[in-house]
Write an enzyme that holds these catalytic residues in place. Structure first.
Site, PDB file in Angstrom:
ATOM      1  N   ASP A  53       0.838  -1.192   0.000  1.00 54.25           N
ATOM      2  CA  ASP A  53       0.000   0.000   0.000  1.00 54.25           C
ATOM      3  C   ASP A  53       0.880   1.252   0.000  1.00 54.25           C
ATOM      4  OD1 ASP A  53       0.968  -0.623   2.527  1.00 54.25           O
ATOM      5  OD2 ASP A  53      -0.920  -0.272   3.577  1.00 54.25           O
ATOM      6  N   ASP A  76       7.140   3.752   3.386  1.00 56.04           N
ATOM      7  CA  ASP A  76       7.369   4.905   4.257  1.00 56.04           C
ATOM      8  C   ASP A  76       8.877   4.958   4.557  1.00 56.04           C
ATOM      9  OD1 ASP A  76       6.850   6.947   6.156  1.00 56.04           O
ATOM     10  OD2 ASP A  76       6.223   5.556   7.691  1.00 56.04           O
ATOM     11  N   ARG A  86      -9.838   1.843   7.335  1.00 60.84           N
ATOM     12  CA  ARG A  86      -9.441   1.060   6.153  1.00 60.84           C
ATOM     13  C   ARG A  86     -10.530   1.030   5.094  1.00 60.84           C
ATOM     14  NH1 ARG A  86      -4.729  -1.723   7.478  1.00 60.84           N
ATOM     15  NH2 ARG A  86      -4.540  -2.508   9.610  1.00 60.84           N
TER      16      ARG A  86
HETATM   17  P1  IMP Z   1       7.733   1.300   6.546  1.00 61.68           P
HETATM   18  O1  IMP Z   1       8.255  -0.001   7.074  1.00 61.68           O
HETATM   19  O2  IMP Z   1       8.121   2.452   7.418  1.00 61.68           O
HETATM   20  O3  IMP Z   1       8.096   1.542   5.091  1.00 61.68           O
HETATM   21  O4  IMP Z   1       6.175   1.268   6.678  1.00 61.68           O
HETATM   22  C1  IMP Z   1       5.430   0.455   5.886  1.00 61.68           C
HETATM   23  C2  IMP Z   1       4.078   0.126   6.462  1.00 61.68           C
HETATM   24  O5  IMP Z   1       3.656   1.045   7.467  1.00 61.68           O
HETATM   25  C3  IMP Z   1       3.048   0.231   5.364  1.00 61.68           C
HETATM   26  O6  IMP Z   1       2.892  -0.990   4.706  1.00 61.68           O
HETATM   27  C4  IMP Z   1       1.801   0.658   6.079  1.00 61.68           C
HETATM   28  O7  IMP Z   1       1.067  -0.470   6.496  1.00 61.68           O
HETATM   29  C5  IMP Z   1       2.303   1.425   7.281  1.00 61.68           C
HETATM   30  N1  IMP Z   1       2.231   2.886   7.043  1.00 61.68           N
HETATM   31  C6  IMP Z   1       3.203   3.707   6.572  1.00 61.68           C
HETATM   32  N2  IMP Z   1       2.790   4.971   6.480  1.00 61.68           N
HETATM   33  C7  IMP Z   1       1.498   4.969   6.871  1.00 61.68           C
HETATM   34  C8  IMP Z   1       0.481   6.005   6.982  1.00 61.68           C
HETATM   35  O8  IMP Z   1       0.675   7.198   6.694  1.00 61.68           O
HETATM   36  N3  IMP Z   1      -0.735   5.593   7.429  1.00 61.68           N
HETATM   37  C9  IMP Z   1      -1.016   4.298   7.766  1.00 61.68           C
HETATM   38  N4  IMP Z   1      -0.104   3.315   7.674  1.00 61.68           N
HETATM   39  C10 IMP Z   1       1.141   3.638   7.229  1.00 61.68           C
HETATM   40 MG    MG Z   2       1.319  -2.269   4.781  1.00 61.81          MG
END
Ligand code: IMP
Ligand code: MG
Length: 179
Positions: free
Chosen positions: A104, A107, A169
């Site tokens: 999705d 980040d 969601r």
């Molecule tokens: P990362 O490991 O920091 O790249 O985060 C990845 C996961 O964190 C994504 O697959 C999302 O499920 C969740 N995530 C990241 N940013 C957001 C946000 O702004 N809202 C909600 N979930 C987020």
């Molecule tokens: Mg995710």
């Protein structure tokens, strides 16, 4: 301007549903062009957040393929915890397959890096990543995301599969935290 309240927080629409659908279709068109003629590629959708993106994208995929789901989590509330737990493993054969990971949002990149690391040990023929959303300012890694739908600012968002403590969601639009 459409707003929603989830628990203690207020969110305002930032990406309307039509824009999301347009982006998903463009991503599917690119993937269709790249994978035409490949031998049964395997999509791996990262739950929970990617379920809506996966369902919408998958309807536009026009080659013979499989999809499976992997459940991971790194967020608590509105910030990443930095550690990723793998909750459900993949049972499908991965060795020698062309794999497309569906996210999705990317980040910090911690989640996707961990997934790619784990997948490598199964010796796929290739692995690409398709992420509907990407936060360039939050990204801490340096590998390229192969298919990115939209780049967004480093704000917390909900909707279209993404949640705030499990809520939001079901929203068809994407909303950004305002307070
Ligand atoms: P990362 O490991 O920091 O790249 O985060 C990845 C996961 O964190 C994504 O697959 C999302 O499920 C969740 N995530 C990241 N940013 C957001 C946000 O702004 N809202 C909600 N979930 C987020
Ligand atoms: Mg995710």
């Amino acid at each position: 301007m459409k707003q929603v309240r989830l628990k203690d927080k207020e969110f305002r629409v930032s990406i309307p549903a039509e824009k999301i659908q347009e982006t998903v279709l463009q991503m599917a068109n690119k993937i269709n062009a790249d994978y035409a003629g490949k031998d049964v590629p395997l999509f791996i959708s990262i739950l929970n957040g990617s379920f809506m993106f996966t369902a919408d994208l998958f309807k536009h995929i026009d080659f013979i393929c499989e999809v499976t789901f992997l459940k991971l989590t790194s967020y608590k509330g509105t910030s990443t915890t930095g550690s990723v737990r793998q909750l459900i493993g993949v049972n499908e054969a991965i060795a020698g397959r062309d794999v497309i990971v569906l996210e999705d949002i990317v980040d910090t990149g911690i989640t996707i890096e961990q997934i790619l690391g784990q997948l490598k040990s199964f010796e796929p023929a290739s692995v690409k990543v398709a992420s509907l959303l990407f936060k360039p300012e939050a990204y801490q890694k340096d590998f390229e995301i192969d298919y990115t739908g939209m780049e967004i600012p480093n704000d917390f968002i909900v909707g279209y599969g993404l949640d705030y403590d499990g809520l939001g969601r079901n929203l068809a639009d994407i909303y950004t935290l305002i307070s």
